[in-house]
Design a protein around this motif. Structure first.
Motif, PDB file in Angstrom:
ATOM      1  N   THR A  80      44.885 -19.883  23.890  1.00  0.00           N
ATOM      2  CA  THR A  80      46.198 -19.288  23.667  1.00  0.00           C
ATOM      3  C   THR A  80      46.231 -17.883  24.244  1.00  0.00           C
ATOM      4  OG1 THR A  80      46.435 -20.526  21.592  1.00  0.00           O
ATOM      5  CG2 THR A  80      47.888 -18.642  21.908  1.00  0.00           C
ATOM      6  N   LYS A  81      47.116 -17.638  25.192  1.00  0.00           N
ATOM      7  CA  LYS A  81      47.235 -16.301  25.778  1.00  0.00           C
ATOM      8  C   LYS A  81      48.252 -15.496  24.980  1.00  0.00           C
ATOM      9  CE  LYS A  81      47.585 -13.929  30.211  1.00  0.00           C
ATOM     10  NZ  LYS A  81      47.680 -14.091  31.682  1.00  0.00           N
ATOM     11  N   VAL A  82      47.864 -14.289  24.592  1.00  0.00           N
ATOM     12  CA  VAL A  82      48.715 -13.428  23.772  1.00  0.00           C
ATOM     13  C   VAL A  82      49.290 -12.317  24.652  1.00  0.00           C
ATOM     14  CG1 VAL A  82      48.762 -11.906  21.750  1.00  0.00           C
ATOM     15  CG2 VAL A  82      47.321 -13.969  21.735  1.00  0.00           C
ATOM     16  N   PRO A  83      50.600 -12.056  24.577  1.00  0.00           N
ATOM     17  CA  PRO A  83      51.212 -11.013  25.411  1.00  0.00           C
ATOM     18  C   PRO A  83      50.732  -9.596  25.041  1.00  0.00           C
ATOM     19  CG  PRO A  83      52.877 -12.490  24.498  1.00  0.00           C
ATOM     20  CD  PRO A  83      51.593 -12.781  23.785  1.00  0.00           C
ATOM     21  N   ASN A  84      51.084  -8.639  25.907  1.00  0.00           N
ATOM     22  CA  ASN A  84      50.854  -7.198  25.675  1.00  0.00           C
ATOM     23  C   ASN A  84      49.377  -6.838  25.528  1.00  0.00           C
ATOM     24  OD1 ASN A  84      53.727  -6.808  25.581  1.00  0.00           O
ATOM     25  ND2 ASN A  84      53.688  -7.590  23.484  1.00  0.00           N
ATOM     26  N   GLU A  85      48.571  -7.440  26.384  1.00  0.00           N
ATOM     27  CA  GLU A  85      47.127  -7.133  26.373  1.00  0.00           C
ATOM     28  C   GLU A  85      46.883  -5.702  26.837  1.00  0.00           C
ATOM     29  OE1 GLU A  85      43.240  -8.530  28.920  1.00  0.00           O
ATOM     30  OE2 GLU A  85      44.730 -10.060  28.437  1.00  0.00           O
ATOM     31  N   ASP A  86      45.931  -5.032  26.194  1.00  0.00           N
ATOM     32  CA  ASP A  86      45.597  -3.666  26.591  1.00  0.00           C
ATOM     33  C   ASP A  86      44.562  -3.653  27.715  1.00  0.00           C
ATOM     34  OD1 ASP A  86      43.742  -4.718  24.850  1.00  0.00           O
ATOM     35  OD2 ASP A  86      43.932  -3.163  23.348  1.00  0.00           O
ATOM     36  N   GLU A  87      44.218  -2.447  28.167  1.00  0.00           N
ATOM     37  CA  GLU A  87      43.340  -2.305  29.329  1.00  0.00           C
ATOM     38  C   GLU A  87      41.915  -2.768  29.064  1.00  0.00           C
ATOM     39  OE1 GLU A  87      43.936  -1.438  32.627  1.00  0.00           O
ATOM     40  OE2 GLU A  87      45.934  -1.900  31.860  1.00  0.00           O
ATOM     41  N   HIS A  88      41.462  -2.558  27.850  1.00  0.00           N
ATOM     42  CA  HIS A  88      40.093  -2.962  27.509  1.00  0.00           C
ATOM     43  C   HIS A  88      40.028  -3.336  26.036  1.00  0.00           C
ATOM     44  CE1 HIS A  88      39.597   0.935  25.533  1.00  0.00           C
ATOM     45  NE2 HIS A  88      39.939   1.546  26.648  1.00  0.00           N
ATOM     46  N   THR A  89      38.952  -3.964  25.659  1.00  0.00           N
ATOM     47  CA  THR A  89      38.751  -4.350  24.260  1.00  0.00           C
ATOM     48  C   THR A  89      38.626  -3.117  23.361  1.00  0.00           C
ATOM     49  OG1 THR A  89      37.403  -5.715  22.780  1.00  0.00           O
ATOM     50  CG2 THR A  89      36.221  -4.442  24.432  1.00  0.00           C
ATOM     51  N   THR A  90      38.955  -3.280  22.085  1.00  0.00           N
ATOM     52  CA  THR A  90      38.748  -2.209  21.102  1.00  0.00           C
ATOM     53  C   THR A  90      37.375  -2.329  20.450  1.00  0.00           C
ATOM     54  OG1 THR A  90      41.120  -2.311  20.617  1.00  0.00           O
ATOM     55  CG2 THR A  90      39.761  -1.048  19.088  1.00  0.00           C
ATOM     56  N   PHE A  91      36.868  -3.551  20.373  1.00  0.00           N
ATOM     57  CA  PHE A  91      35.598  -3.799  19.683  1.00  0.00           C
ATOM     58  C   PHE A  91      34.642  -4.592  20.569  1.00  0.00           C
ATOM     59  CE2 PHE A  91      38.998  -3.698  16.492  1.00  0.00           C
ATOM     60  CZ  PHE A  91      38.602  -2.586  15.775  1.00  0.00           C
ATOM     61  N   LEU A  92      33.381  -4.356  20.323  1.00  0.00           N
ATOM     62  CA  LEU A  92      32.340  -5.045  21.076  1.00  0.00           C
ATOM     63  C   LEU A  92      31.157  -5.270  20.137  1.00  0.00           C
ATOM     64  CD1 LEU A  92      31.978  -5.987  24.004  1.00  0.00           C
ATOM     65  CD2 LEU A  92      31.015  -3.741  24.543  1.00  0.00           C
ATOM     66  N   ALA A  93      30.712  -6.520  20.055  1.00  0.00           N
ATOM     67  CA  ALA A  93      29.533  -6.872  19.247  1.00  0.00           C
ATOM     68  C   ALA A  93      28.552  -7.599  20.156  1.00  0.00           C
ATOM     69  CB  ALA A  93      29.948  -7.766  18.077  1.00  0.00           C
ATOM     70  N   ILE A  94      27.374  -7.013  20.340  1.00  0.00           N
ATOM     71  CA  ILE A  94      26.401  -7.544  21.298  1.00  0.00           C
ATOM     72  C   ILE A  94      25.134  -7.943  20.543  1.00  0.00           C
ATOM     73  CG2 ILE A  94      25.179  -7.099  23.456  1.00  0.00           C
ATOM     74  CD1 ILE A  94      27.189  -4.927  24.105  1.00  0.00           C
ATOM     75  N   ASP A  95      24.836  -9.262  20.559  1.00  0.00           N
ATOM     76  CA  ASP A  95      23.742  -9.823  19.759  1.00  0.00           C
ATOM     77  C   ASP A  95      22.483 -10.050  20.598  1.00  0.00           C
ATOM     78  OD1 ASP A  95      25.733  -9.950  17.907  1.00  0.00           O
ATOM     79  OD2 ASP A  95      25.606 -12.098  17.547  1.00  0.00           O
ATOM     80  N   PHE A  96      21.366  -9.558  20.092  1.00  0.00           N
ATOM     81  CA  PHE A  96      20.072  -9.775  20.744  1.00  0.00           C
ATOM     82  C   PHE A  96      19.097 -10.427  19.775  1.00  0.00           C
ATOM     83  CE2 PHE A  96      21.891  -6.202  23.047  1.00  0.00           C
ATOM     84  CZ  PHE A  96      21.578  -6.474  24.377  1.00  0.00           C
ATOM     85  N   GLY A  97      18.429 -11.479  20.231  1.00  0.00           N
ATOM     86  CA  GLY A  97      17.293 -12.006  19.498  1.00  0.00           C
ATOM     87  C   GLY A  97      16.078 -11.154  19.837  1.00  0.00           C
ATOM     88  N   ILE A  98      15.265 -10.849  18.842  1.00  0.00           N
ATOM     89  CA  ILE A  98      14.037 -10.088  19.112  1.00  0.00           C
ATOM     90  C   ILE A  98      12.957 -11.107  19.459  1.00  0.00           C
ATOM     91  CG2 ILE A  98      12.420  -8.366  18.256  1.00  0.00           C
ATOM     92  CD1 ILE A  98      15.416  -7.461  18.644  1.00  0.00           C
ATOM     93  N   CYS A  99      12.551 -11.084  20.722  1.00  0.00           N
ATOM     94  CA  CYS A  99      11.750 -12.160  21.301  1.00  0.00           C
ATOM     95  C   CYS A  99      10.419 -11.648  21.831  1.00  0.00           C
ATOM     96  CB  CYS A  99      12.532 -12.825  22.441  1.00  0.00           C
ATOM     97  SG  CYS A  99      14.097 -13.541  21.893  1.00  0.00           S
ATOM     98  N   GLU A 100       9.630 -12.600  22.318  1.00  0.00           N
ATOM     99  CA  GLU A 100       8.355 -12.265  22.951  1.00  0.00           C
ATOM    100  C   GLU A 100       8.350 -12.849  24.359  1.00  0.00           C
ATOM    101  OE1 GLU A 100       3.709 -12.251  21.656  1.00  0.00           O
ATOM    102  OE2 GLU A 100       4.795 -14.136  21.373  1.00  0.00           O
ATOM    103  N   GLU A 101       7.937 -12.020  25.312  1.00  0.00           N
ATOM    104  CA  GLU A 101       7.835 -12.456  26.696  1.00  0.00           C
ATOM    105  C   GLU A 101       6.611 -11.783  27.322  1.00  0.00           C
ATOM    106  OE1 GLU A 101      11.439 -13.281  29.398  1.00  0.00           O
ATOM    107  OE2 GLU A 101      10.782 -11.266  29.969  1.00  0.00           O
ATOM    108  N   ASP A 102       5.729 -12.581  27.881  1.00  0.00           N
ATOM    109  CA  ASP A 102       4.481 -12.057  28.469  1.00  0.00           C
ATOM    110  C   ASP A 102       3.707 -11.192  27.479  1.00  0.00           C
ATOM    111  OD1 ASP A 102       5.184 -13.282  30.892  1.00  0.00           O
ATOM    112  OD2 ASP A 102       6.348 -11.528  31.521  1.00  0.00           O
ATOM    113  N   GLY A 103       3.722 -11.629  26.209  1.00  0.00           N
ATOM    114  CA  GLY A 103       2.955 -10.928  25.186  1.00  0.00           C
ATOM    115  C   GLY A 103       3.591  -9.649  24.667  1.00  0.00           C
ATOM    116  N   LYS A 104       4.822  -9.350  25.103  1.00  0.00           N
ATOM    117  CA  LYS A 104       5.486  -8.110  24.676  1.00  0.00           C
ATOM    118  C   LYS A 104       6.791  -8.418  23.963  1.00  0.00           C
ATOM    119  CE  LYS A 104       3.593  -5.351  28.490  1.00  0.00           C
ATOM    120  NZ  LYS A 104       3.909  -4.592  29.717  1.00  0.00           N
ATOM    121  N   VAL A 105       7.164  -7.511  23.059  1.00  0.00           N
ATOM    122  CA  VAL A 105       8.432  -7.641  22.342  1.00  0.00           C
ATOM    123  C   VAL A 105       9.568  -7.226  23.274  1.00  0.00           C
ATOM    124  CG1 VAL A 105       9.816  -6.761  20.416  1.00  0.00           C
ATOM    125  CG2 VAL A 105       7.376  -7.209  20.087  1.00  0.00           C
TER     126      VAL A 105
END
Length: 399
Positions: A80-105
């Motif tokens: 559903t497209k909503v009219p009167n969109e602004d230039e950029h988002t007001t909120f941002l939520a960025i999720d990271f899993g804490i992982c292991e790669e090559d023996g490092k966090v």
């Protein structure tokens, strides 16, 4: 992650204190959250904090591209497209899993949302932890080491944008039935704005109105939007006097279009050390032989609904709308938090607000989820302790 605080917290912890901590939160509004509150915060080292912010910056670079709206226009065509969109988002939520790669966090991006999260509950959660574990006074939940008063001022500016409190509403579908309603209560307490159900709005011309507790008819000039569209789509029983696709004379704190633009839809565009191999199903040339190493996810679902963790070839073949699903490589979450009986996995959500006039978003706070199961979600952690929602704490800046 910060050994001295982990040791001090675990030594001070008791089930009695945990019960008191929960009772304390419940006492604020005579309501205990329906989601599980984890027993402990997550202590985030300066090294991990730097990695998280570097990963966030890489996401934000994509969102700030001049052609970002063009790049994500298809996400609106599918919804559903909503009219009167602004230039950029007001909120941002960025999720990271804490992982292991090559023996490092290393943090690995799991999801990104142009949508608000528990902005008011999280600082309160820290206050409650501090009350029972005074050693936590030395830490902060705020990314930029700001005070709570500064935090609330930034949040208030972003949500109200200078409008009187009575003309700004927190909008949701049956807010009293939502799992996140504890955050709505703290928002009303901290910012003074009313909580309104979508069915309680009345449309006159291009204007919206609600009736306040004194029975007065009040015009809505700005909406703090907490409505999830996939839930709205399912609720055919709702009697609404307006549609989100109407051309309305209102401002949005969190314009609905950004929920779609900044979503799993952009994950295939992100490349780099903090990102996971992700393919839009419609772009998938061959189904991988090692499907045990992949997760199938709908693009626009919320709270993990529709995710297939143990993917089979027939699951992929059964998807009709392949533009609406991604196939994502699994990551190796590392058990990193020491509980009284083993280690626990974690995911960190960094929360940003982006005020109208600012060139870039401001990192403010965070949300953390703990897990002993295969995934972070509730269904993987039933009947387990030291799991659920909590807050990450950073070391304060020196000087």
């Amino acid at each position: 992650m910060i050994p001295k605080y982990r040791q001090a917290f675990n030594e001070a912890f008791s089930n009695e204190k945990y019960q008191q901590f929960q009772d304390d939160i419940a006492s604020d509004f005579d309501y205990l959250p329906t989601f599980r509150m984890a027993e402990t915060p997550f202590f985030i080292s300066n090294e991990l904090k730097a990695q998280l912010l570097e990963g966030c910056d890489d996401v934000i670079k994509l969102i700030q591209r001049d052609d970002f709206k063009q790049l994500t226009e298809k996400s609106l065509e599918l919804n559903t497209k909503v009219p009167n969109e602004d230039e950029h988002t007001t909120f941002l939520a960025i999720d990271f899993g804490i992982c292991e790669e090559d023996g490092k966090v290393i943090p690995k991006l799991i999801e990104v949302q142009g949508f608000p999260s528990l902005f008011n509950y999280q600082p309160t959660l820290y206050d409650k932890f501090k009350k029972y574990y005074p050693v936590l006074e030395e830490l902060t939940p705020f990314v930029n080491d700001i005070s709570q008063a500064q935090y609330l001022k930034i949040l208030d500016d972003a949500i109200r944008n200078g409008h009187p409190k009575e003309n700004v509403i927190l909008l949701e579908i049956e807010p009293e039935k939502q799992n996140t309603k504890i955050d709505f209560y703290y928002c009303r307490r901290d910012l003074g704005i009313p909580i309104v159900c979508v069915t309680d709005l009345v449309k006159e011309g291009k204007q919206l109105f609600y009736t306040d507790e004194q029975g007065r008819r009040i015009q809505v000039k700005r909406i703090y939007n907490r409505v999830i569209f996939d839930e709205l789509e399912l609720r055919k029983d709702l009697k609404m006097d307006f549609s989100f696709s109407d051309d309305l004379d209102v401002e949005w704190a969190g314009h609905p279009n950004w929920f779609f633009r900044i979503s799993k839809f952009i994950l295939p565009f992100l490349k780099g050390k903090y990102f996971i191999e992700t393919t839009l199903l419609s772009d998938l040339k061959d189904i991988p032989e090692d499907l045990e190493n992949y997760v199938l996810k709908p693009l626009f679902s919320f709270s993990g609904s529709g995710v297939i963790f143990h993917v089979k070839k027939e699951d992929i073949e059964a998807v009709v709308e392949k533009d609406l699903y991604i196939l994502q490589k699994k990551v190796n979450y590392i058990p990193i938090i020491q509980s009284p009986d083993g280690k626990v996995k974690t995911e960190v959500r960094v929360l940003y607000v982006w005020k109208k006039e600012d060139p870039s978003p401001t990192p403010l706070c965070n949300l953390v989820r703990l897990s002993r199961g295969e995934m972070i979600g509730v269904k993987f952690n039933k009947d387990k302790d030291w799991v659920g929602g909590t807050v990450g704490l950073f070391e304060k800046a020196i000087g």
